[in-house]
Motif scaffolding. Structure first.
Motif, PDB file in Angstrom:
ATOM      1  N   PHE A 298       0.828  -1.207   0.000  1.00  0.00           N
ATOM      2  CA  PHE A 298       0.000   0.000   0.000  1.00  0.00           C
ATOM      3  C   PHE A 298       0.863   1.258   0.000  1.00  0.00           C
ATOM      4  CE2 PHE A 298       0.485  -0.435   4.597  1.00  0.00           C
ATOM      5  CZ  PHE A 298       0.555   0.871   5.049  1.00  0.00           C
ATOM      6  N   ILE A 299       2.060   1.191   0.533  1.00  0.00           N
ATOM      7  CA  ILE A 299       2.984   2.333   0.496  1.00  0.00           C
ATOM      8  C   ILE A 299       3.658   2.408  -0.876  1.00  0.00           C
ATOM      9  CG2 ILE A 299       5.120   3.316   1.431  1.00  0.00           C
ATOM     10  CD1 ILE A 299       4.276   2.105   4.157  1.00  0.00           C
ATOM     11  N   LEU A 300       4.212   1.295  -1.321  1.00  0.00           N
ATOM     12  CA  LEU A 300       4.892   1.268  -2.613  1.00  0.00           C
ATOM     13  C   LEU A 300       3.951   1.653  -3.750  1.00  0.00           C
ATOM     14  CD1 LEU A 300       7.005  -1.996  -2.221  1.00  0.00           C
ATOM     15  CD2 LEU A 300       7.819   0.363  -2.107  1.00  0.00           C
ATOM     16  N   ASP A 301       2.726   1.137  -3.719  1.00  0.00           N
ATOM     17  CA  ASP A 301       1.779   1.425  -4.798  1.00  0.00           C
ATOM     18  C   ASP A 301       1.377   2.893  -4.820  1.00  0.00           C
ATOM     19  OD1 ASP A 301       1.930  -1.159  -5.673  1.00  0.00           O
ATOM     20  OD2 ASP A 301      -0.051  -1.763  -4.939  1.00  0.00           O
ATOM     21  N   ARG A 302       1.277   3.526  -3.675  1.00  0.00           N
ATOM     22  CA  ARG A 302       0.962   4.961  -3.658  1.00  0.00           C
ATOM     23  C   ARG A 302       2.087   5.774  -4.293  1.00  0.00           C
ATOM     24  NH1 ARG A 302      -2.245   6.421   1.918  1.00  0.00           N
ATOM     25  NH2 ARG A 302      -4.053   5.141   1.407  1.00  0.00           N
ATOM     26  N   VAL A 303       3.313   5.408  -3.976  1.00  0.00           N
ATOM     27  CA  VAL A 303       4.460   6.097  -4.585  1.00  0.00           C
ATOM     28  C   VAL A 303       4.443   5.867  -6.095  1.00  0.00           C
ATOM     29  CG1 VAL A 303       6.982   6.148  -4.742  1.00  0.00           C
ATOM     30  CG2 VAL A 303       5.867   6.019  -2.496  1.00  0.00           C
ATOM     31  N   TYR A 304       4.248   4.630  -6.491  1.00  0.00           N
ATOM     32  CA  TYR A 304       4.198   4.300  -7.920  1.00  0.00           C
ATOM     33  C   TYR A 304       3.104   5.103  -8.611  1.00  0.00           C
ATOM     34  CZ  TYR A 304       4.130   1.916 -12.312  1.00  0.00           C
ATOM     35  OH  TYR A 304       4.208   1.671 -13.655  1.00  0.00           O
ATOM     36  N   ASP A 305       1.907   5.105  -8.042  1.00  0.00           N
ATOM     37  CA  ASP A 305       0.770   5.810  -8.645  1.00  0.00           C
ATOM     38  C   ASP A 305       1.035   7.308  -8.784  1.00  0.00           C
ATOM     39  OD1 ASP A 305      -0.599   3.408  -8.863  1.00  0.00           O
ATOM     40  OD2 ASP A 305      -1.810   3.743  -7.062  1.00  0.00           O
ATOM     41  N   LEU A 306       1.679   7.910  -7.795  1.00  0.00           N
ATOM     42  CA  LEU A 306       2.007   9.334  -7.845  1.00  0.00           C
ATOM     43  C   LEU A 306       2.922   9.625  -9.036  1.00  0.00           C
ATOM     44  CD1 LEU A 306       2.012  12.206  -6.535  1.00  0.00           C
ATOM     45  CD2 LEU A 306       4.069  11.454  -5.308  1.00  0.00           C
ATOM     46  N   VAL A 307       3.949   8.820  -9.185  1.00  0.00           N
ATOM     47  CA  VAL A 307       4.885   9.015 -10.306  1.00  0.00           C
ATOM     48  C   VAL A 307       4.172   8.735 -11.632  1.00  0.00           C
ATOM     49  CG1 VAL A 307       7.032   8.222 -11.377  1.00  0.00           C
ATOM     50  CG2 VAL A 307       6.917   8.543  -8.893  1.00  0.00           C
ATOM     51  N   ALA A 308       3.382   7.664 -11.698  1.00  0.00           N
ATOM     52  CA  ALA A 308       2.684   7.318 -12.943  1.00  0.00           C
ATOM     53  C   ALA A 308       1.747   8.435 -13.391  1.00  0.00           C
ATOM     54  CB  ALA A 308       1.914   6.014 -12.765  1.00  0.00           C
ATOM     55  N   ARG A 309       1.031   9.028 -12.450  1.00  0.00           N
ATOM     56  CA  ARG A 309       0.103  10.116 -12.793  1.00  0.00           C
ATOM     57  C   ARG A 309       0.823  11.349 -13.326  1.00  0.00           C
ATOM     58  NH1 ARG A 309      -2.328   8.777  -8.038  1.00  0.00           N
ATOM     59  NH2 ARG A 309      -1.326  10.501  -6.957  1.00  0.00           N
ATOM     60  N   ASN A 310       2.043  11.551 -12.896  1.00  0.00           N
ATOM     61  CA  ASN A 310       2.782  12.772 -13.239  1.00  0.00           C
ATOM     62  C   ASN A 310       3.947  12.544 -14.194  1.00  0.00           C
ATOM     63  OD1 ASN A 310       1.497  14.897 -11.443  1.00  0.00           O
ATOM     64  ND2 ASN A 310       1.882  13.233  -9.988  1.00  0.00           N
ATOM     65  N   ARG A 311       4.103  11.354 -14.704  1.00  0.00           N
ATOM     66  CA  ARG A 311       5.313  11.023 -15.467  1.00  0.00           C
ATOM     67  C   ARG A 311       5.494  11.876 -16.707  1.00  0.00           C
ATOM     68  NH1 ARG A 311       1.505   7.318 -16.863  1.00  0.00           N
ATOM     69  NH2 ARG A 311       1.445   6.571 -19.014  1.00  0.00           N
ATOM     70  N   TYR A 312       4.438  12.190 -17.433  1.00  0.00           N
ATOM     71  CA  TYR A 312       4.590  13.024 -18.629  1.00  0.00           C
ATOM     72  C   TYR A 312       4.982  14.444 -18.244  1.00  0.00           C
ATOM     73  CZ  TYR A 312       2.104   9.376 -21.293  1.00  0.00           C
ATOM     74  OH  TYR A 312       1.720   8.216 -21.887  1.00  0.00           O
ATOM     75  N   ARG A 313       4.371  14.966 -17.214  1.00  0.00           N
ATOM     76  CA  ARG A 313       4.660  16.336 -16.784  1.00  0.00           C
ATOM     77  C   ARG A 313       6.089  16.448 -16.256  1.00  0.00           C
ATOM     78  NH1 ARG A 313       0.767  18.473 -12.342  1.00  0.00           N
ATOM     79  NH2 ARG A 313       0.339  16.337 -12.732  1.00  0.00           N
ATOM     80  N   TRP A 314       6.516  15.458 -15.469  1.00  0.00           N
ATOM     81  CA  TRP A 314       7.840  15.509 -14.839  1.00  0.00           C
ATOM     82  C   TRP A 314       8.968  15.103 -15.781  1.00  0.00           C
ATOM     83  CZ3 TRP A 314       6.459  12.568  -9.686  1.00  0.00           C
ATOM     84  CH2 TRP A 314       5.636  13.382  -8.896  1.00  0.00           C
ATOM     85  N   PHE A 315       8.721  14.110 -16.635  1.00  0.00           N
ATOM     86  CA  PHE A 315       9.810  13.534 -17.439  1.00  0.00           C
ATOM     87  C   PHE A 315       9.646  13.735 -18.940  1.00  0.00           C
ATOM     88  CE2 PHE A 315       9.446  11.127 -13.492  1.00  0.00           C
ATOM     89  CZ  PHE A 315      10.726  11.270 -12.992  1.00  0.00           C
ATOM     90  N   GLY A 316       8.421  14.013 -19.374  1.00  0.00           N
ATOM     91  CA  GLY A 316       8.187  14.264 -20.792  1.00  0.00           C
ATOM     92  C   GLY A 316       7.517  13.115 -21.507  1.00  0.00           C
ATOM     93  N   LYS A 317       7.081  13.443 -22.718  1.00  0.00           N
ATOM     94  CA  LYS A 317       6.389  12.483 -23.578  1.00  0.00           C
ATOM     95  C   LYS A 317       6.945  12.674 -24.970  1.00  0.00           C
ATOM     96  CE  LYS A 317       1.725  11.255 -25.014  1.00  0.00           C
ATOM     97  NZ  LYS A 317       0.293  11.509 -24.845  1.00  0.00           N
TER      98      LYS A 317
END
Length: 157
Positions: free
Chosen positions: A121-140
């Motif tokens: 439940f901790i790891l998945d929250r971290v993963y989900d946060l990055v997944a939701r923001n990956r284009y904004r933070w890292f690009g597409k």
């Protein structure tokens, strides 16, 4: 939107995709990593795994086409939420998938599984946060797998 969990995926029998006529036949003796080919973070991660997977224990395919798309559909995975790793006929997502990647790569990479003590439940929250923001933070990128070298692109299924 429903979120598929590793627990949901455990309901699938090993190699269940073999009985699904919409999933193309493929060599499943190696793990298959299905990833978003437009995501710069995802492509960089795939490049990292390819570089360090000296045994070539892992094959790669895009979630947006062919085999990858069919596997995601079979398992009910929204590729915009997570990647998919299929190893030994079983599906893995999020951090469970990363731990399975480490096992597949072997050697010192298996040491990463020590972090398995952190609850999902901790790891998945971290993963989900990055997944939701990956284009904004890292690009597409509009060019599929642009961050991979020509040799790495040749390793895609």
């Amino acid at each position: 939107m429903t979120h598929t969990t590793q627990r949901d995926l455990r309901a699938f029998a090993p190699y269940s995709y073999r009985d699904d006529p919409t999933v193309p036949a493929f060599d499943d003796t190696r793990a298959v990593f299905v990833f978003d080919h437009h995501c710069v973070l995802c492509g960089t991660g795939v490049g990292f795994i390819m570089k360090h997977d000296r045994r070539r224990a892992i094959a790669f395919t895009s979630a947006q086409q062919g085999l990858g798309e069919a596997l995601c559909r079979h398992y009910g995975i929204d590729w915009d939420e997570t990647y998919l790793l299929v190893r030994g006929g079983r599906p893995y997502i999020k951090f469970d998938g990363y731990f399975e990647v480490a096992r597949a790569m072997g050697g010192p990479w298996k040491l990463a599984t020590v972090f398995r003590i952190i609850p999902n439940f901790i790891l998945d929250r971290v993963y989900d946060l990055v997944a939701r923001n990956r284009y904004r933070w890292f690009g597409k990128t509009e060019q599929a797998c642009q961050v991979l070298t020509p040799d790495q692109r040749a390793r895609l299924l």
